[in-house]
Design a protein around this motif. Structure first.
Motif, PDB file in Angstrom:
ATOM      1  N   UNK A  16       0.811  -1.225   0.000  1.00 40.85           N
ATOM      2  CA  UNK A  16       0.000   0.000   0.000  1.00 40.85           C
ATOM      3  C   UNK A  16       0.846   1.279   0.000  1.00 40.85           C
ATOM      4  N   UNK A  17       2.072   1.199   0.558  1.00 38.93           N
ATOM      5  CA  UNK A  17       2.877   2.419   0.728  1.00 38.93           C
ATOM      6  C   UNK A  17       3.108   3.220  -0.552  1.00 38.93           C
ATOM      7  N   UNK A  18       3.580   2.573  -1.637  1.00 40.66           N
ATOM      8  CA  UNK A  18       3.827   3.354  -2.860  1.00 40.66           C
ATOM      9  C   UNK A  18       2.549   3.996  -3.403  1.00 40.66           C
ATOM     10  N   UNK A  19       1.432   3.277  -3.322  1.00 37.36           N
ATOM     11  CA  UNK A  19       0.164   3.819  -3.819  1.00 37.36           C
ATOM     12  C   UNK A  19      -0.227   5.031  -2.976  1.00 37.36           C
ATOM     13  N   UNK A  20      -0.041   4.890  -1.652  1.00 33.06           N
ATOM     14  CA  UNK A  20      -0.392   5.992  -0.749  1.00 33.06           C
ATOM     15  C   UNK A  20       0.459   7.223  -1.051  1.00 33.06           C
ATOM     16  N   UNK A  21       1.757   6.986  -1.205  1.00 31.88           N
ATOM     17  CA  UNK A  21       2.651   8.124  -1.449  1.00 31.88           C
ATOM     18  C   UNK A  21       2.271   8.844  -2.745  1.00 31.88           C
ATOM     19  N   UNK A  22       1.931   8.065  -3.781  1.00 28.60           N
ATOM     20  CA  UNK A  22       1.520   8.658  -5.062  1.00 28.60           C
ATOM     21  C   UNK A  22       0.313   9.579  -4.875  1.00 28.60           C
ATOM     22  N   UNK A  23      -0.656   9.097  -4.137  1.00 31.71           N
ATOM     23  CA  UNK A  23      -1.881   9.866  -3.902  1.00 31.71           C
ATOM     24  C   UNK A  23      -1.593  11.106  -3.046  1.00 31.71           C
ATOM     25  N   UNK A  24      -0.777  10.905  -2.014  1.00 31.90           N
ATOM     26  CA  UNK A  24      -0.447  12.007  -1.098  1.00 31.90           C
ATOM     27  C   UNK A  24       0.384  13.065  -1.807  1.00 31.90           C
ATOM     28  N   UNK A  25       1.240  12.621  -2.725  1.00 24.39           N
ATOM     29  CA  UNK A  25       2.088  13.551  -3.493  1.00 24.39           C
ATOM     30  C   UNK A  25       1.193  14.527  -4.260  1.00 24.39           C
ATOM     31  N   UNK A  26       0.143  13.960  -4.862  1.00 25.65           N
ATOM     32  CA  UNK A  26      -0.797  14.785  -5.641  1.00 25.65           C
ATOM     33  C   UNK A  26      -1.470  15.823  -4.730  1.00 25.65           C
ATOM     34  N   UNK A  27      -1.865  15.383  -3.534  1.00 25.76           N
ATOM     35  CA  UNK A  27      -2.538  16.302  -2.604  1.00 25.76           C
ATOM     36  C   UNK A  27      -1.573  17.390  -2.139  1.00 25.76           C
ATOM     37  N   UNK A  28      -0.304  16.999  -1.905  1.00 25.23           N
ATOM     38  CA  UNK A  28       0.673  17.989  -1.429  1.00 25.23           C
ATOM     39  C   UNK A  28       0.956  19.040  -2.508  1.00 25.23           C
ATOM     40  N   UNK A  29       0.943  18.599  -3.781  1.00 19.83           N
ATOM     41  CA  UNK A  29       1.114  19.546  -4.897  1.00 19.83           C
ATOM     42  C   UNK A  29      -0.046  20.535  -4.913  1.00 19.83           C
ATOM     43  N   UNK A  30      -1.246  19.989  -4.671  1.00 22.52           N
ATOM     44  CA  UNK A  30      -2.453  20.822  -4.712  1.00 22.52           C
ATOM     45  C   UNK A  30      -2.443  21.864  -3.585  1.00 22.52           C
ATOM     46  N   UNK A  31      -1.912  21.448  -2.402  1.00 23.80           N
ATOM     47  CA  UNK A  31      -1.882  22.371  -1.256  1.00 23.80           C
ATOM     48  C   UNK A  31      -0.486  22.978  -1.158  1.00 23.80           C
ATOM     49  N   UNK A  32      -0.091  23.701  -2.190  1.00 21.89           N
ATOM     50  CA  UNK A  32       1.308  24.122  -2.293  1.00 21.89           C
ATOM     51  C   UNK A  32       1.685  25.191  -1.254  1.00 21.89           C
TER      52      UNK A  32
END
Ligand code: UDP
Ligand code: MG
Length: 322
Positions: A16-32
């Motif tokens: 699950x970790x890589x999938x989670x990081x991918x999703x979280x990365x997108x959210x962190x980009x959005x909340x720049x």
């Protein structure tokens, strides 16, 4: 710049970790406009979880990790993560994407614009969950909310975003037998609830067996209610009253109809029932006693074996002196 810490407990989550990081990365980009730190707590995993966490830390400095010396349980992992979180805002969430990271911007907006101290989440349905598990969970919430003054919201996830003041209050509760759903309510503060539809795990398997969930529910009940302790007295008084009535009836019957020797099978049944109830009540007292016993030992809540924050992090999750 505001800082947000995300605490993520991980137990055998290599898939699950890589999938989670991918999703979280997108959210962190959005909340720049926010600086993030992701605190992954490896709860004594036996798979490649720690290795993956180290790689993530190497490639992205925002990813930090704490690793326990053995499996201490999700509650201990949450406590350790909250302890090392340095953000103005702190979120706790599962790594399996059952707590959608996509909700974070909305949760943050609520804390920024409205006067709440925390935004919590709950599932609006239990789709995809085995019927028996849903039934047991519902029954647990019914029982605990009847006997506890602390409201435990049915379907509540451990996914929430809190302000610093609430995190500090939660950390003050350094009890050994931890039940976060109760602790978050007990500390108070204004909480807004968001609902979302239940989603399945993105990868891997659930770590909760029915047995584990049962002991977790006992943890909740003994941690936030002492009502079961008075059960023995209530049943005792009821039985005494009942026996007084029966004694009166039997004396009367003997005087009127004589005293034929009969009824021993019913007597045996009564003895079985009463001794069963007595043992049950003793068991309840034992349950509280064992919790008190563990609490008085003041054992650390977790023990760290490895951490990306070696200088800053605490090695032992020691309980505070009282
Ligand atoms: N977890 C943990 N320690 C444990 C069991 C679970 O840190 O002993 C973590 C797990 O890695 C996940 C979260 O707690 O991030 C929720 O676990 P899971 O998804 O298995 O529970 P469920 O969603 O089925 O209730
Ligand atoms: Mg899950």
């Amino acid at each position: 710049m505001k800082k947000m810490s995300i605490v993520v407990p991980c137990y055998n989550e290599e898939a699950a970790l890589p999938v989670y990081y991918g999703e979280m990365f997108r959210v962190m980009e959005e909340m720049s406009g926010i600086s993030f730190e992701l605190i992954f707590v490896d709860d004594g995993s036996s798979d490649k979880t720690l290795k993956i966490l180290k790689e993530m830390h190497e490639s992205d400095g925002r990813c930090k990790y704490l690793s326990f010396s053995r499996n201490f349980g999700k509650e201990a992992a949450l406590y350790a993560g909250l302890k090392s979180a340095g953000g103005d805002y702190v979120a706790t969430m599962d790594v399996d994407l059952q707590d959608p990271p996509g909700l974070l911007p909305e949760m943050y907006r609520i804390l920024e614009e409205e006067s709440y101290d925390s935004v919590a989440t709950k599932r609006s349905d239990r789709a995809g969950e085995p019927k028996i598990r849903s039934f047991l969970s519902e029954s647990f919430y019914k029982v605990i909310n009847r006997i506890s003054k602390t409201e435990i919201v049915s379907g509540a996830r451990d996914y929430r975003l809190m302000r610093r003041n609430m995190v500090d209050a939660v950390l003050k509760m350094s009890e050994y037998n931890r039940f976060s759903k109760g602790i978050f309510e007990w500390v108070g503060f204004r909480t807004k609830w968001l609902e979302f539809r239940n989603v399945g795990r993105c990868a891997g398997e659930t770590k909760w067996s029915v047995g584990k969930l049962f002991s977790y529910s006992i943890e909740g009940i003994t941690g936030f209610s002492v009502a079961p302790l008075s059960l023995a007295s209530v049943i005792g008084v009821m039985f005494c009253l009942f026996s007084f009535v029966m004694i009166f009836v039997i004396i009367l019957r003997t005087l009127v109809w004589g005293d034929p020797v009969s009824g021993w099978p019913s007597l045996v049944c009564i003895i079985f029932m009463v001794s069963g109830i007595q043992l049950f009540c003793t068991g309840i007292v034992g349950e509280y006693l064992s919790k008190t016993y563990l609490e008085t030992k003041r054992r650390p809540i977790f023990i760290l074996k490895d951490s990306s924050e070696r200088d800053k992090g605490e090695t032992y999750g020691e309980q505070k002196e009282v």
